[in-house]
Structures are given as C-alpha cells and as structure tokens.
Design a protein around this motif. Structure first.
Motif, short mmCIF file in Angstrom:
data_model
loop_
_atom_site.label_atom_id
_atom_site.label_comp_id
_atom_site.label_asym_id
_atom_site.label_seq_id
_atom_site.Cartn_x
_atom_site.Cartn_y
_atom_site.Cartn_z
N ILE A 137 0.84 -1.19 0.00
CA ILE A 137 0.00 0.00 0.00
C ILE A 137 0.88 1.25 0.00
CG2 ILE A 137 -1.68 1.32 1.33
CD1 ILE A 137 -2.90 -1.34 2.19
N GLU A 138 1.93 1.21 0.79
CA GLU A 138 2.84 2.36 0.86
C GLU A 138 3.49 2.62 -0.50
OE1 GLU A 138 3.81 5.46 3.05
OE2 GLU A 138 2.56 3.84 3.79
N TYR A 139 3.90 1.56 -1.18
CA TYR A 139 4.49 1.70 -2.51
C TYR A 139 3.49 2.36 -3.46
CZ TYR A 139 6.20 0.47 -7.12
OH TYR A 139 6.61 0.54 -8.43
N CYS A 140 2.27 1.90 -3.42
CA CYS A 140 1.23 2.43 -4.30
C CYS A 140 0.97 3.91 -4.03
CB CYS A 140 -0.04 1.62 -4.13
SG CYS A 140 -1.35 2.07 -5.25
N LYS A 141 0.95 4.29 -2.77
CA LYS A 141 0.70 5.68 -2.41
C LYS A 141 1.76 6.61 -2.97
CE LYS A 141 -1.82 5.14 1.94
NZ LYS A 141 -1.75 5.37 3.40
N HIS A 142 3.00 6.16 -2.96
CA HIS A 142 4.11 7.03 -3.34
C HIS A 142 4.55 6.90 -4.80
CE1 HIS A 142 4.61 8.43 0.72
NE2 HIS A 142 4.60 7.18 1.15
N LYS A 143 4.32 5.75 -5.40
CA LYS A 143 4.87 5.50 -6.73
C LYS A 143 3.83 5.41 -7.85
CE LYS A 143 9.12 4.95 -5.27
NZ LYS A 143 10.22 5.79 -5.63
N LYS B 98 -5.07 2.42 -10.12
CA LYS B 98 -4.11 2.40 -9.01
C LYS B 98 -4.14 1.05 -8.29
CE LYS B 98 -2.41 5.75 -5.77
NZ LYS B 98 -2.64 7.05 -5.15
N MET B 99 -5.31 0.47 -8.15
CA MET B 99 -5.41 -0.85 -7.50
C MET B 99 -4.65 -1.90 -8.28
SD MET B 99 -9.25 -1.12 -5.86
CE MET B 99 -10.02 -1.48 -7.40
#
Length: 117
Positions: free
Chosen positions: A1-7, A63-64
């Motif tokens: 989730i953290e990767y998705c939020k930032h990248k 994004k998902m």
C-alpha cells in the motif's frame, strides 16, 4: 500500500478520455431527449462533480492494479458503477424532487457549450 501511495499516480490515456467524453455527451443527450418526449423540465443526470468522480474512480481502479495509465476498461467500469448508482436512480424518479439553483443551471449550460465545441 505504501508503494502504491508514493509511486503510482495513474493518468488518463487519450482513448479512455475519449470514451468518458462520449459517455458524458450520450447521458446528457438522453436526458434532453427524455425531457422533450415528456415535456418536462430537463433533469440533469450527470454534473461536473459526478464527471470528476468518475475520473477519480477510474484512476483508483488503475491504481489498485498498479497501472501508470487509466485504460478504457477502467473508465468503462467506473461508468458502469455510475450508471448503477446514479442514472438508474434518476430514471426511477427518485431525483425528481431535486430543484436546481439558477447558478447550477448556468453551470450546466456552460458545460454543454464547451462540449459542443
């Protein structure tokens, strides 16, 4: 989730954008035709805010899947969700009691003019 939020920040592909634009115009034309047939004041089943919401849902779907671009399938799914949740309610008469302000009607007219260009 953290990767998705930032990248992951998907953006609308041109073909997906075209599908969204065509669907917006189609919904507006159907509402206009329905008002002519029933001789009622035209109900506006889709607003700019709702259009923006469809864009955000499309971006969220991409994004998902950690996609960089919003594809046509993302837009089609967002439109399907919109139709199920909003347009169906509008067609059933649930929103007939909603009264639009003069400012909202003016905004709708401006949007229609921009789309017709």
């Amino acid at each position: 989730i953290e990767y998705c939020k930032h990248k992951c920040s998907p953006r609308m592909a041109e073909s997906a954008s075209q599908i969204l634009q065509n669907e917006y115009v189609r919904i507006r034309q159907n509402a206009r035709e329905q008002s002519v047939q029933t001789k009622d004041a035209p109900a506006v089943p889709i607003t700019v805010r709702q259009l923006e919401a469809i864009v955000r849902v499309s971006e969220s779907l991409a994004k998902m899947q950690l996609q960089l671009n919003v594809t046509e399938s993302h837009v089609r799914e967002a439109i399907r969700l919109f139709n199920v949740s909003t347009v169906d309610a509008s067609n059933s008469g649930i929103v007939d009691s909603i009264v639009f302000t003069a400012e909202q009607r003016e905004e709708f007219a401006q949007i229609e003019q921009q789309i017709k260009r």
